[in-house]
Design a protein around this motif. Structure first.
Motif, PDB file in Angstrom:
ATOM      1  N   GLN B 170       0.837  -1.197   0.000  1.00 26.20           N
ATOM      2  CA  GLN B 170       0.000   0.000   0.000  1.00 26.20           C
ATOM      3  C   GLN B 170       0.872   1.247   0.000  1.00 26.20           C
ATOM      4  OE1 GLN B 170      -3.389  -0.248  -0.082  1.00 26.20           O
ATOM      5  NE2 GLN B 170      -3.593   1.946  -0.263  1.00 26.20           N
ATOM      6  N   LYS B 171       1.958   1.226   0.801  1.00 27.26           N
ATOM      7  CA  LYS B 171       2.862   2.381   0.880  1.00 27.26           C
ATOM      8  C   LYS B 171       3.522   2.630  -0.472  1.00 27.26           C
ATOM      9  CE  LYS B 171       4.296   2.470   5.721  1.00 27.26           C
ATOM     10  NZ  LYS B 171       5.306   1.927   6.623  1.00 27.26           N
ATOM     11  N   GLU B 172       3.931   1.551  -1.116  1.00 23.14           N
ATOM     12  CA  GLU B 172       4.564   1.618  -2.435  1.00 23.14           C
ATOM     13  C   GLU B 172       3.610   2.269  -3.430  1.00 23.14           C
ATOM     14  OE1 GLU B 172       7.764   0.786  -2.637  1.00 23.14           O
ATOM     15  OE2 GLU B 172       7.664   1.485  -4.683  1.00 23.14           O
ATOM     16  N   MET B 178       2.072   9.634  -5.443  1.00 22.94           N
ATOM     17  CA  MET B 178       2.711  10.909  -5.090  1.00 22.94           C
ATOM     18  C   MET B 178       3.612  11.391  -6.222  1.00 22.94           C
ATOM     19  SD  MET B 178       1.804  12.466  -2.478  1.00 22.94           S
ATOM     20  CE  MET B 178       3.080  13.682  -2.569  1.00 22.94           C
ATOM     21  N   ILE B 179       4.384  10.475  -6.779  1.00 22.17           N
ATOM     22  CA  ILE B 179       5.311  10.835  -7.860  1.00 22.17           C
ATOM     23  C   ILE B 179       4.535  11.369  -9.059  1.00 22.17           C
ATOM     24  CG2 ILE B 179       6.954   9.921  -9.560  1.00 22.17           C
ATOM     25  CD1 ILE B 179       7.902   7.980  -7.371  1.00 22.17           C
ATOM     26  N   ILE B 186       4.259  19.908 -11.696  1.00 26.81           N
ATOM     27  CA  ILE B 186       5.341  20.578 -12.430  1.00 26.81           C
ATOM     28  C   ILE B 186       4.847  20.991 -13.816  1.00 26.81           C
ATOM     29  CG2 ILE B 186       7.617  20.262 -13.496  1.00 26.81           C
ATOM     30  CD1 ILE B 186       8.297  18.455 -11.101  1.00 26.81           C
ATOM     31  N   VAL B 187       4.129  20.065 -14.469  1.00 30.02           N
ATOM     32  CA  VAL B 187       3.587  20.377 -15.804  1.00 30.02           C
ATOM     33  C   VAL B 187       2.641  21.570 -15.722  1.00 30.02           C
ATOM     34  CG1 VAL B 187       2.049  19.523 -17.605  1.00 30.02           C
ATOM     35  CG2 VAL B 187       3.851  18.060 -16.728  1.00 30.02           C
ATOM     36  N   LEU B 188       1.767  21.550 -14.679  1.00 30.36           N
ATOM     37  CA  LEU B 188       0.804  22.649 -14.498  1.00 30.36           C
ATOM     38  C   LEU B 188       1.517  23.978 -14.302  1.00 30.36           C
ATOM     39  CD1 LEU B 188      -2.104  21.266 -12.289  1.00 30.36           C
ATOM     40  CD2 LEU B 188      -2.257  22.267 -14.554  1.00 30.36           C
ATOM     41  N   ILE B 189       2.571  23.952 -13.481  1.00 30.64           N
ATOM     42  CA  ILE B 189       3.310  25.189 -13.208  1.00 30.64           C
ATOM     43  C   ILE B 189       3.897  25.748 -14.494  1.00 30.64           C
ATOM     44  CG2 ILE B 189       5.343  26.162 -12.066  1.00 30.64           C
ATOM     45  CD1 ILE B 189       4.761  24.257  -9.735  1.00 30.64           C
ATOM     46  N   ILE B 190       4.456  24.866 -15.303  1.00 27.69           N
ATOM     47  CA  ILE B 190       5.040  25.313 -16.584  1.00 27.69           C
ATOM     48  C   ILE B 190       3.968  25.940 -17.465  1.00 27.69           C
ATOM     49  CG2 ILE B 190       6.152  24.557 -18.733  1.00 27.69           C
ATOM     50  CD1 ILE B 190       7.560  22.397 -17.035  1.00 27.69           C
ATOM     51  N   LEU B 191       2.807  25.256 -17.536  1.00 31.21           N
ATOM     52  CA  LEU B 191       1.692  25.783 -18.334  1.00 31.21           C
ATOM     53  C   LEU B 191       1.250  27.143 -17.820  1.00 31.21           C
ATOM     54  CD1 LEU B 191      -0.518  22.626 -18.972  1.00 31.21           C
ATOM     55  CD2 LEU B 191       0.571  24.065 -20.690  1.00 31.21           C
TER      56      LEU B 191
END
Lengths: 197, 232
Positions: B170-172, B178-179, B186-191
């Motif tokens: 479950q943790k995995e 999360m990743i 990150i993609v959203l921030i760039i956009l």
């Protein structure tokens, strides 16, 4: 003029595609929710069966101390038979089906209630280790039944609400998805004698 | 107008919708103050260690007032707090009300088999008779916890390795999610940098959905109503 024709075609194609994929999405969600209701129904059957399984042992224990209570014991045995024989097809449930199921189970609850009260007249029975443990287990199954009935109603409600909304109701009608009935509070259950520890 | 608004607000805060779920305070939530600070600390250590060894989550709650039946209260609180791991539902809620002289031990789906209702009733009754009746709450709780621990270890055949493996999986799983979320952000921030209007839209969505988790102290386990209770 040719341009306008092409644009109209593209728009129509887009709308058709969106409708198609919308339908797939709704259909799949309907299936998921329906499966959830059926899985919960299995769970309901499980906890009721659990109660039914306790009864033979209970009857034998009481018989050992209170053999004169033949009538009460037989009432439990008969009610149990009736309850365990009432089966419903979860893929095709009507309100009448679930009411019938619920009534039979509630009649068993009543018969059990009367049986458990018997201990007041037989102190030896009341003090018996096995009987006390069975009593705890019985209360446990009643609790579980309460929880799973509520869970069933919640899941059925979730499915039914989704089913009725527009435009899902169109998809539902198209593919013959039906509403699920609910467990209703049985009037007679309110009069069942309550077992206090 | 302001007065009316304040009055309405007051009424809304008085009116209770259903069962009031107390705030969770870790492994031991001692609202009735029946444990000394030292006892509370020892209990917390006991339960924390147990969780590390077996992944089983046990929560203790002492509560002086509650509405309705203690069974309904236990079911509501246990599911709300989500005691036990999501994957194995191995949670246990131990409620004590000194004020009402009642106790209840509520087992999650995953523990029902190891701690049967009848056995819990017998053990709990012993606890009330020998300890709670004499106001020895800490001793009583330790007695019952030890009994449960022993039963799970020996008779229950609780497969600790299997449960730890499930929790690790479950943790995995959560880590992978999360990743993915980080990459999306990150993609959203760039956009947002490239298209400022888009950025304002995203910002307003993020700000309006300010729903915070009610503290993920427990693993989100579920309960089917198993367990036993009694009084003294």
């Amino acid at each position: 003029m040719k341009n306008t024709g092409l644009i109209v075609l593209i728009v129509v194609a887009l709308i058709a595609a969106m409708s198609f994929f919308g339908v797939i999405g709704k259909y799949n969600t309907l299936v998921n929710k329906q499966e959830a209701v059926q899985a919960e129904w299995s769970q309901v059957e499980n906890v009721y069966q659990r109660r039914a399984d306790l009864i033979p042992n209970l009857v034998e224990t009481v018989k050992g101390y209170a053999n004169h209570e033949k009538g009460t014991l037989e009432a439990v045995i008969t009610a149990r038979a009736s309850a365990t024989q009432t089966k419903i097809d979860p893929t095709n449930m009507t309100q009448a089906d679930i009411d019938r199921f619920s009534t039979n189970q509630n009649q068993l609850s009543q018969a059990l209630g009367k049986l458990m009260v018997v201990q007041e007249a037989y102190p030896d029975l009341k003090a018996n280790e096995n009987f006390r443990e069975l009593q705890a287990q019985l209360e446990g199954t009643e609790n579980r039944i309460t929880v799973e009935r509520k869970n069933f109603n919640t899941k059925a409600n979730d499915y039914n609400t989704y089913l009725r909304k527009f435009p899902t109701n169109i998809v539902a009608n198209l593919f013959n998805f039906d509403k699920y009935p609910y467990f209703q509070a049985d009037e007679s259950a309110k009069n069942a004698p309550k077992v206090e520890f | 107008m302001k007065k009316l608004f304040l009055i309405i607000l007051m009424f809304m805060s008085i009116y209770n919708y259903g069962i009031n779920v107390p705030n969770n305070n870790g492994f031991v939530t001692d609202n009735e103050d029946i444990f000394t600070p030292s006892e509370e600390q020892q209990l917390t250590e006991y339960l924390s260690n147990y969780e590390k060894q077996t992944t089983i989550e046990i929560a203790i709650l002492t509560i002086s007032e509650y509405d309705g039946d203690i069974f309904d209260v236990a079911q509501e609180i246990a599911t709300n707090w989500g005691i036990g791991k999501d994957s194995t539902n191995n949670g246990l809620l131990f409620i004590i009300s000194k004020n009402n002289k009642t106790w209840r031990i509520h087992t999650g789906y995953g523990l029902e088999g190891y701690l049967p209702d009848g056995w819990l009733k017998t053990t709990g009754d012993e606890m009330s008779k020998s300890y709670f009746k004499n106001d020895k709450f800490y001793d009583g709780v330790i007695y019952t916890l030890n009994e449960c621990k022993q039963r799970i270890d020996t008779e229950g055949g609780y497969t600790i390795d299997n449960n730890i493996r499930l929790v690790e999986q479950q943790k995995e799983h959560n880590k992978n999610i999360m990743i993915i979320i980080i990459i999306l952000i990150i993609v959203l921030i760039i956009l947002c940098i490239v298209f400022p209007d888009f950025g304002i839209l995203i910002l307003s969505i993020v700000l309006s959905s300010g729903d915070s988790d009610s503290g993920d102290s427990f693993g989100g386990g579920d309960f089917g109503g198993g367990g036993a209770g009694g009084g003294w």
